[in-house]
Design a protein around this motif. Structure first.
Motif, PDB file in Angstrom:
ATOM      1  N   THR A 156     -41.021  16.123 -14.646  1.00 14.58           N
ATOM      2  CA  THR A 156     -40.565  17.505 -13.924  1.00 14.58           C
ATOM      3  C   THR A 156     -39.986  17.297 -12.328  1.00 14.58           C
ATOM      4  N   ASN A 159     -36.487  15.624 -12.999  1.00 19.75           N
ATOM      5  CA  ASN A 159     -35.733  16.652 -13.769  1.00 19.75           C
ATOM      6  C   ASN A 159     -35.272  17.668 -12.542  1.00 19.75           C
ATOM      7  N   ASN A 160     -36.119  17.960 -11.567  1.00 20.47           N
ATOM      8  CA  ASN A 160     -35.724  18.827 -10.602  1.00 20.47           C
ATOM      9  C   ASN A 160     -34.633  18.271  -9.567  1.00 20.47           C
ATOM     10  N   LYS A 163     -31.448  18.185 -11.324  1.00 17.99           N
ATOM     11  CA  LYS A 163     -30.948  19.483 -11.350  1.00 17.99           C
ATOM     12  C   LYS A 163     -30.137  19.660 -10.014  1.00 17.99           C
ATOM     13  N   THR A 164     -30.773  19.216  -8.945  1.00 16.31           N
ATOM     14  CA  THR A 164     -30.382  19.327  -7.561  1.00 16.31           C
ATOM     15  C   THR A 164     -29.053  18.345  -7.617  1.00 16.31           C
ATOM     16  N   ILE A 166     -26.891  17.600  -9.926  1.00 12.23           N
ATOM     17  CA  ILE A 166     -25.960  18.142 -10.656  1.00 12.23           C
ATOM     18  C   ILE A 166     -25.409  19.369 -10.124  1.00 12.23           C
ATOM     19  N   SER A 167     -26.352  20.186  -9.447  1.00 10.45           N
ATOM     20  CA  SER A 167     -25.851  21.229  -8.846  1.00 10.45           C
ATOM     21  C   SER A 167     -24.842  20.726  -7.646  1.00 10.45           C
ATOM     22  N   LYS A 170     -21.633  19.876  -9.098  1.00  9.83           N
ATOM     23  CA  LYS A 170     -20.773  20.940  -9.437  1.00  9.83           C
ATOM     24  C   LYS A 170     -20.050  21.740  -8.257  1.00  9.83           C
TER      25      LYS A 170
END
Length: 200
Positions: A156, A159-160, A163-164, A166-167, A170
């Protein structure tokens, strides 16, 4: 008058002395009646030990049981060991100990194989062994569950983190796309001016 008082004091002293002697004799007899057979005395120790256990006084229960075991082992050793095992398993015993209970049941089985309690001890041993195996299985499952939870927490977290990242990527892509769009606009503006200059 002094003689009467002295005589009264003698009678009182004699009365108190006789009372004390009678009380000592009474309590002495209550604890060890010489007419009791060794078997009765042995059972009395076990009964008193059981009474202590019922009251939750396991320290004295074990002491009385030990006395019975040492003094009357030939007569009631099997019963004393059986009782001791149950004391170790008792739910109210703050020092409850399955291992010590198992040891006592094994001693009973090995030292008194012909006792009727030997078969019961064997049943208890099978039950305690099954409980021990279940406890081991439960501990293994708890350890596995904890490991899975740790893995999940780590995944987790990863994953977080992803995600950070990837954000953030982006956001950088959008920034770069905006910059490219601005450059295109600048480039189009330059081309437009060139064309206008060429026409004039």
């Amino acid at each position: 008058m002094g003689r009467k008082r002295a005589r009264k004091m003698e009678h009182l002293f004699l009365y108190v002395t006789c009372s004390v002697i009678i009380l000592i004799g009474f309590f002495g007899c209550a604890h060890s009646d010489p007419s009791d057979t060794p078997q009765e005395r042995a059972h009395a120790f076990l009964s008193r030990a059981a009474e202590d256990a019922v009251r939750g006084d396991f320290e004295h229960a074990f002491k009385k049981n030990e006395i019975a075991l040492q003094r009357y082992s030939e007569m009631i050793g099997d019963q004393a060991l059986y009782q001791r095992s149950l004391f170790h398993l008792h739910s109210k015993n703050p020092n409850k100990n399955n291992i010590k209970a198992t040891d006592c049941f094994k001693k009973l089985r090995d030292r008194f194989p012909d006792s009727r309690l030997s078969a019961e001890a064997e049943t208890w041993l099978i039950t305690l062994e099954a409980l021990e195996q279940q406890n081991i299985a439960i501990q293994a499952l708890k350890t596995e569950a904890q490991n899975n939870q740790d893995t999940l927490r780590r995944l987790t977290h990863n994953n977080n983190t992803l995600k950070t990242r990837i954000s953030n990527l982006k956001a950088k892509i959008r920034l770069l796309e905006n910059q490219i769009e601005e450059l295109k606009q600048v480039d189009l503006g330059i081309e437009e001016r060139k064309r206008e200059s060429a026409e004039h």
